[in-house]
Design a protein around this motif. Structure first.
Motif, PDB file in Angstrom:
ATOM      1  N   ALA A  20       4.408 -17.994  -1.694  1.00  0.00           N
ATOM      2  CA  ALA A  20       3.432 -17.522  -2.662  1.00  0.00           C
ATOM      3  C   ALA A  20       2.337 -18.566  -2.856  1.00  0.00           C
ATOM      4  N   VAL A  49       2.079 -12.215   2.028  1.00  0.00           N
ATOM      5  CA  VAL A  49       1.309 -12.527   0.826  1.00  0.00           C
ATOM      6  C   VAL A  49      -0.158 -12.701   1.181  1.00  0.00           C
ATOM      7  N   GLY A  73      -2.856 -13.475  -3.946  1.00  0.00           N
ATOM      8  CA  GLY A  73      -1.543 -13.470  -4.576  1.00  0.00           C
ATOM      9  C   GLY A  73      -0.827 -12.145  -4.534  1.00  0.00           C
ATOM     10  N   THR A  74      -1.470 -11.101  -4.004  1.00  0.00           N
ATOM     11  CA  THR A  74      -0.785  -9.816  -3.854  1.00  0.00           C
ATOM     12  C   THR A  74       0.342  -9.943  -2.833  1.00  0.00           C
ATOM     13  N   ILE A  75       1.506  -9.418  -3.191  1.00  0.00           N
ATOM     14  CA  ILE A  75       2.675  -9.455  -2.318  1.00  0.00           C
ATOM     15  C   ILE A  75       2.852  -8.069  -1.706  1.00  0.00           C
TER      16      ILE A  75
END
Length: 634
Positions: free
Chosen positions: A203, A258, A262-264
């Motif tokens: 992350a 990722v 920061g979008t997973i």
């Protein structure tokens, strides 16, 4: 516990990953008194004679009566069939053309009562290419002045080698509880709290994201080793879009990537979806109705690349789906540097810093490099389990043959060889030692490389996480979250406290180690009995469902089974269903939890089937009409 070590018919590293069962040394009727003398030379000789003859493949009925407690013709058939079937494997696999030499030797004898002794013994087979050894703990019993192998010990050895024991004769079951004593290198997993860690990603805050496929959850490991749930309740299904990711359900969580913001992104394989977790924790579906979701990568412009059957798809930030590269014709061909390559079926994928895509093709076992426009540039023989973008250029390939490779500038080379380079905290490489096979790989912003491995992948004997620092040193990553903290809390959603109450501890040294609460227990009716049989047939096929089907007292044991887990999908064969008091291992439950529990329980024996070779004795209780597993002896 799961099946025991085998050297033939299945991979040893895969099969021999069982944590040894706790060995109870108390005996109904009294334990060993302080200062009690050790076994005499005559007693040791009698015990050695009995143990040396009961598992030889040519035991007669009279021999069974002489050397085994309550021995008879039915037990003779079980022991001899198990012995012959196991030895036959040596010949069938070409290990030897002659019958191997087998023997049992007694290593230790310790009295644990007036007429019972704890015995450590070893089964040994000498064959053309070496020696197979397996150590056991069991009991010897003084029957009318003659020392014999305890019935439960003889039964356990037979079932260890996939035999099926006949019903226990009245009064023959006895403690100490028999157990397999496994080699020291088969230690408890280093990554407590994880079950089946596979795909990894890092992350933006530097924390490690872990897809735990058995849990069906995405977890986050913080720098201090704490585990947090990022997504998934653990239940199998599809739910949760628009809400917190922690309350979502997945039908086969598999890949993770990722984006810079920061979008997973996750692949929900069973649902055919790619799903996204926003920085605020909300989850949504990005694309649906997809197949064969075997790989996932995020490009610098925010586009997603998804490996799907015989193609790699591109999902634009707008949601539009296009084909990045696809195979042609019945042979699934792609063109690479002017050559036609057949069998293209992409699995793990990764992008380098120039935007080139690397895709492992499972059909022809090679990694193919494609330009940003989808042109095939180069190919390398490979067997990739995972890939990641390498810092400084190229990609990392976690190869199935326990290697970490780097591909850059048209060249492939070994970056890290776990069989030659020590990983601090992991079993030392070498003859007979296990090797850390990387199943997942990710790279942090400082160049630190993270790897996952699981028991049963063909090389590793621990489930663990590891990191390779920029200076090349490697170490295991500790997990500070205890196992109990990763299991549903008392009264958690879906786990009503009345149905899953807190257990009570068993006396120290007991197996089972915990006892079910006495609240709500009933005798089995037809519905609960049917439910228990269904659970037995499908035992160990899913973690969350297994928790639902188990009493809280068994949850730590079930967790261990899942780590050791060799058996998934399919159904076990139910051999017998009987009152638990009639089962061979009932004295262990009585000793730990009392007779009242065993009187209200049923024992179900599952045996070999086309699905697995496992033989297990499963103990069920009925709490308010629900059948729950509370102990398993294998």
């Amino acid at each position: 516990m799961k099946g025991a070590p085998r050297v033939l018919g299945r991979n040893f590293a895969t099969a021999a990953v069982v944590v040894a069962l706790a060995f109870g040394v108390t005996v109904a009727g009294g334990g060993r008194a302080s200062g009690e003398p050790r076994a005499t030379a005559a007693e040791r000789a009698d015990i050695s004679a009995a143990f040396g003859r009961f598992f030889t493949g040519n035991l007669s009925t009279s021999g069974a009566e002489r050397f085994v407690q309550a021995g008879g013709s039915a037990l003779v058939v079980t022991l001899d069939n198990a012995f012959d079937a196991f030895l036959m494997g040596f010949t069938q696999t070409g290990v030897t053309q002659r019958r191997p030499r087998a023997s049992i030797s007694v290593r230790s004898v310790e009295p644990v009562g007036a007429k019972v002794a704890s015995v450590g013994f070893e089964f040994e087979i000498r064959y053309r290419y070496g020696v197979y050894r397996q150590a056991f703990k069991g009991a010897a019993v003084d029957v009318d002045g003659r020392w014999k192998v305890g019935w439960s010990t003889a039964c356990f050895v037979a079932e260890f080698y996939d035999g099926l024991c006949p019903p226990v004769p009245p009064g023959a079951a006895i403690l100490p509880l028999p157990a397999a004593a496994l080699p020291a290198r088969f230690s408890r997993p280093a990554a407590e709290g994880l079950i089946w860690p596979q795909a990894l990603a890092v992350a933006p805050d530097g924390s490690l994201l872990i897809v735990d496929q058995r849990r069906n959850q995405l977890l986050r490991r913080l720098p201090d080793g704490e585990l947090q749930v990022v997504a998934g309740t653990g239940a199998t299904g599809f739910a949760g879009d628009g809400g917190p990711a922690t309350e979502a359900e997945f039908n086969g969580l598999s890949q993770v990537a990722v984006a810079h913001d920061g979008t997973i992104y996750l692949t929900d394989s069973g649902s055919g979806r790619v799903r996204a977790i926003a920085p605020d924790g909300a989850i949504r579906t990005v694309a649906a109705h997809l197949r064969c979701l075997n790989g996932l990568a995020v490009a610098g412009d925010g586009a997603l690349l998804v490996a799907s059957c015989s193609a790699v798809l591109e999902i634009a930030p707008s949601g539009a789906i296009s084909t990045f590269v696809a195979a042609s014709g019945a042979d699934n061909t792609v063109t690479v540097a002017g050559h036609v390559e057949r069998g293209f079926g992409p699995g793990p994928i990764a992008l380098d810093d120039q935007g080139d895509l690397y895709a492992f093709s499972d059909g022809d076992k090679q990694i193919i490099e494609f330009s940003p426009s989808g042109e095939g540039l180069a190919a390398w023989p490979a067997y990739s389990d995972a890939m990641a973008t390498a810092q400084g250029g190229g990609i990392l390939d976690a190869d199935h043959f326990a290697l970490l490779r780097r591909i850059e500038g048209g060249h492939a080379g070994i970056l890290f060889d776990p069989s030659k380079t020590p990983i601090a905290g992991y079993t030392l490489p070498g003859p007979g030692g296990s090797v850390f096979q990387p199943d997942g790989v990710a790279v942090g912003p400082d160049g630190t490389i993270y790897m996952s491995t699981v028991v049963g992948n063909g090389y590793s004997d621990q489930t663990a996480l590891a990191e390779i620092a920029p200076d090349g040193s490697a170490r295991l990553l500790a997990i500070t979250t205890p196992v109990t903290a990763t299991l549903p809390s008392l009264g958690a959603p879906g786990f009503a406290a009345s149905l899953y109450p807190a257990p009570t501890p068993a006396p120290p040294g007991s197996d089972p180690t915990g006892c079910p609460a006495s609240t709500g227990l009933h005798g089995f009716d037809a519905s609960a009995r049917k439910e228990a049989i269904n659970t037995a047939e499908e035992i160990d096929t899913g973690f969350h469902q297994g928790l639902l089907n188990s009493d809280r007292a068994w949850w730590p044991g079930f967790y261990t089974d899942q780590i050791d887990g060799l058996y998934e999908g399919g159904r076990h064969a139910v051999v017998s269903v009987r009152p638990a008091a009639e089962d061979v291992y009932a004295p262990a439950v009585i000793d730990a939890c009392g007779a009242r529990l065993i009187q209200r329980s049923i024992a179900i024996v599952i045996g070999p089937s086309g699905y697995s070779d496992q033989v297990s004795h499963l103990y069920f209780l009925d709490r308010d009409g629900h059948a729950l597993l509370y102990w398993q002896h294998t």
